[in-house]
Design a protein around this motif. Structure first.
Motif, PDB file in Angstrom:
ATOM      1  N   GLY A   9       0.202   2.295   0.446  1.00  0.00           N
ATOM      2  CA  GLY A   9       1.264   1.597   1.151  1.00  0.00           C
ATOM      3  C   GLY A   9       0.881   1.381   2.603  1.00  0.00           C
ATOM      4  O   GLY A   9      -0.238   1.720   3.033  1.00  0.00           O
ATOM      5  N   TRP A  10       1.803   0.830   3.377  1.00  0.00           N
ATOM      6  CA  TRP A  10       1.496   0.509   4.771  1.00  0.00           C
ATOM      7  C   TRP A  10       2.763   0.490   5.623  1.00  0.00           C
ATOM      8  O   TRP A  10       3.877   0.574   5.102  1.00  0.00           O
ATOM      9  N   TYR A  11       2.544   0.393   6.936  1.00  0.00           N
ATOM     10  CA  TYR A  11       3.640   0.403   7.899  1.00  0.00           C
ATOM     11  C   TYR A  11       3.700  -0.906   8.673  1.00  0.00           C
ATOM     12  O   TYR A  11       2.682  -1.588   8.869  1.00  0.00           O
ATOM     13  N   TYR A  12       4.927  -1.202   9.150  1.00  0.00           N
ATOM     14  CA  TYR A  12       5.151  -2.341  10.035  1.00  0.00           C
ATOM     15  C   TYR A  12       5.692  -1.863  11.375  1.00  0.00           C
ATOM     16  O   TYR A  12       6.466  -0.906  11.434  1.00  0.00           O
ATOM     17  N   ARG A  13       5.347  -2.601  12.414  1.00  0.00           N
ATOM     18  CA  ARG A  13       6.106  -2.570  13.657  1.00  0.00           C
ATOM     19  C   ARG A  13       7.055  -3.767  13.621  1.00  0.00           C
ATOM     20  O   ARG A  13       6.784  -4.773  12.942  1.00  0.00           O
ATOM     21  N   VAL A  15       6.958  -6.609  -5.575  1.00  0.00           N
ATOM     22  CA  VAL A  15       6.043  -6.822  -6.688  1.00  0.00           C
ATOM     23  C   VAL A  15       5.167  -8.020  -6.342  1.00  0.00           C
ATOM     24  O   VAL A  15       5.661  -9.039  -5.852  1.00  0.00           O
ATOM     25  N   GLY A  16       3.850  -7.872  -6.568  1.00  0.00           N
ATOM     26  CA  GLY A  16       2.951  -9.003  -6.387  1.00  0.00           C
ATOM     27  C   GLY A  16       2.127  -8.986  -5.125  1.00  0.00           C
ATOM     28  O   GLY A  16       1.337  -9.901  -4.888  1.00  0.00           O
ATOM     29  N   VAL A  17       2.252  -7.938  -4.312  1.00  0.00           N
ATOM     30  CA  VAL A  17       1.423  -7.829  -3.110  1.00  0.00           C
ATOM     31  C   VAL A  17       1.021  -6.370  -2.928  1.00  0.00           C
ATOM     32  O   VAL A  17       1.862  -5.468  -2.997  1.00  0.00           O
ATOM     33  N   THR A  18      -0.283  -6.129  -2.756  1.00  0.00           N
ATOM     34  CA  THR A  18      -0.803  -4.771  -2.614  1.00  0.00           C
ATOM     35  C   THR A  18      -1.735  -4.691  -1.411  1.00  0.00           C
ATOM     36  O   THR A  18      -1.898  -5.666  -0.666  1.00  0.00           O
ATOM     37  N   GLU A  19      -2.372  -3.550  -1.255  1.00  0.00           N
ATOM     38  CA  GLU A  19      -3.290  -3.323  -0.137  1.00  0.00           C
ATOM     39  C   GLU A  19      -4.475  -4.289  -0.158  1.00  0.00           C
ATOM     40  O   GLU A  19      -5.091  -4.531   0.878  1.00  0.00           O
ATOM     41  N   HIS A  73       6.243   0.306   3.641  1.00  0.00           N
ATOM     42  CA  HIS A  73       6.238  -0.590   2.475  1.00  0.00           C
ATOM     43  C   HIS A  73       5.327   0.017   1.415  1.00  0.00           C
ATOM     44  O   HIS A  73       4.180   0.338   1.690  1.00  0.00           O
ATOM     45  N   TYR A  74       5.859   0.153   0.192  1.00  0.00           N
ATOM     46  CA  TYR A  74       5.040   0.638  -0.914  1.00  0.00           C
ATOM     47  C   TYR A  74       5.217  -0.287  -2.105  1.00  0.00           C
ATOM     48  O   TYR A  74       6.343  -0.549  -2.534  1.00  0.00           O
ATOM     49  N   PRO A  75       4.109  -0.794  -2.669  1.00  0.00           N
ATOM     50  CA  PRO A  75       4.210  -1.742  -3.782  1.00  0.00           C
ATOM     51  C   PRO A  75       4.763  -1.097  -5.060  1.00  0.00           C
ATOM     52  O   PRO A  75       4.261  -0.058  -5.503  1.00  0.00           O
TER      53      PRO A  75
END
Length: 223
Positions: A141-145, A89-93, A53-55
């Motif tokens: 950005g970040w990762y999900y399981r 849009v609207g959510v970041t680290e 996921h990248y904002p």
């Protein structure tokens, strides 16, 4: 967003970093989108990095910075520039925490780790310092399981359903990793976060034990 393997960089290594928007519902499994590909399964994809996921919020800033460095801004013309599967849009680290669970479509996702940028971003954007800039900015950005497999589609709303560790935003996690790098109390706490990917917990334990920060050069500049 999804991508197929293509030759990438000066050595033509296989990579799926060039991702494009996808129309209609897509199946999500415990190892990611069933239409997505990764060229280096040792470092990309898999259960702990099933979705990236990248904002979209960061794109304008990167466009300005890359233009100032003479970099290639063309990948920023559409979502997927950073190899992400999801863009919002609207959510970041600063807003997302380790272990957050989100419902997206019929899938249930859990935040497993932030991204550790690598040398491929340097070639993607035509700027040799891009991986370092991403790391230094905290805009990784970040990762999900994937906790529950399902289907997702463009336009689905990302809904937070559980936040077990509100004190551990990704912004804080990245600060410990890259700025306050030998904060032993924070590292010890980080190593005990059960929702954090084991590779990150191991890194925290190693720093505490060795009192040395690991070498990041190969990841950032390439071998």
């Amino acid at each position: 967003m999804a991508g197929r393997l293509q030759p990438f960089g000066p050595k033509g290594v296989p990579s799926g970093i060039a991702k494009s928007p996808v129309d209609g519902p897509v199946r999500v499994t415990t190892v990611g989108l069933d239409i997505d590909e990764q060229g280096d399964p040792r470092h990309h994809g898999g259960p702990e990095k099933a979705l990236h996921h990248y904002p979209r919020d960061h794109y304008a800033g990167w466009r300005q910075e890359l233009a100032g460095q003479g970099g290639n801004v063309a990948p920023l013309d559409q979502p997927g520039a950073f190899g992400e599967n999801l863009s919002t849009v609207g959510v970041t680290e600063a807003d997302v925490c380790v272990g957050d669970r989100y419902r997206l479509g019929t899938a249930l996702l859990e935040v497993s780790q932030a991204r550790q940028p690598c040398w491929k971003l340097n070639h993607r954007f035509g700027f040799a310092g891009m991986s370092r800039a991403v790391q230094g900015s905290g805009r990784t950005g970040w990762y999900y399981r994937v906790i529950e497999e399902g289907e997702i589609a463009a336009g689905d709303r990302l809904e937070l359903v559980n936040r077990p560790y509100p004190q551990w935003t990704l912004q804080r996690l990245l600060h410990v990793l890259y700025v306050d790098r030998l904060n032993y109390a924070a590292l010890a706490e980080m190593a005990e976060l059960p929702c954090l990917a084991e590779s990150w917990r191991k890194l925290a334990r190693q720093r505490v034990a060795s009192q040395v920060v690991e070498d990041m050069e190969k990841r950032l500049a390439g071998g």
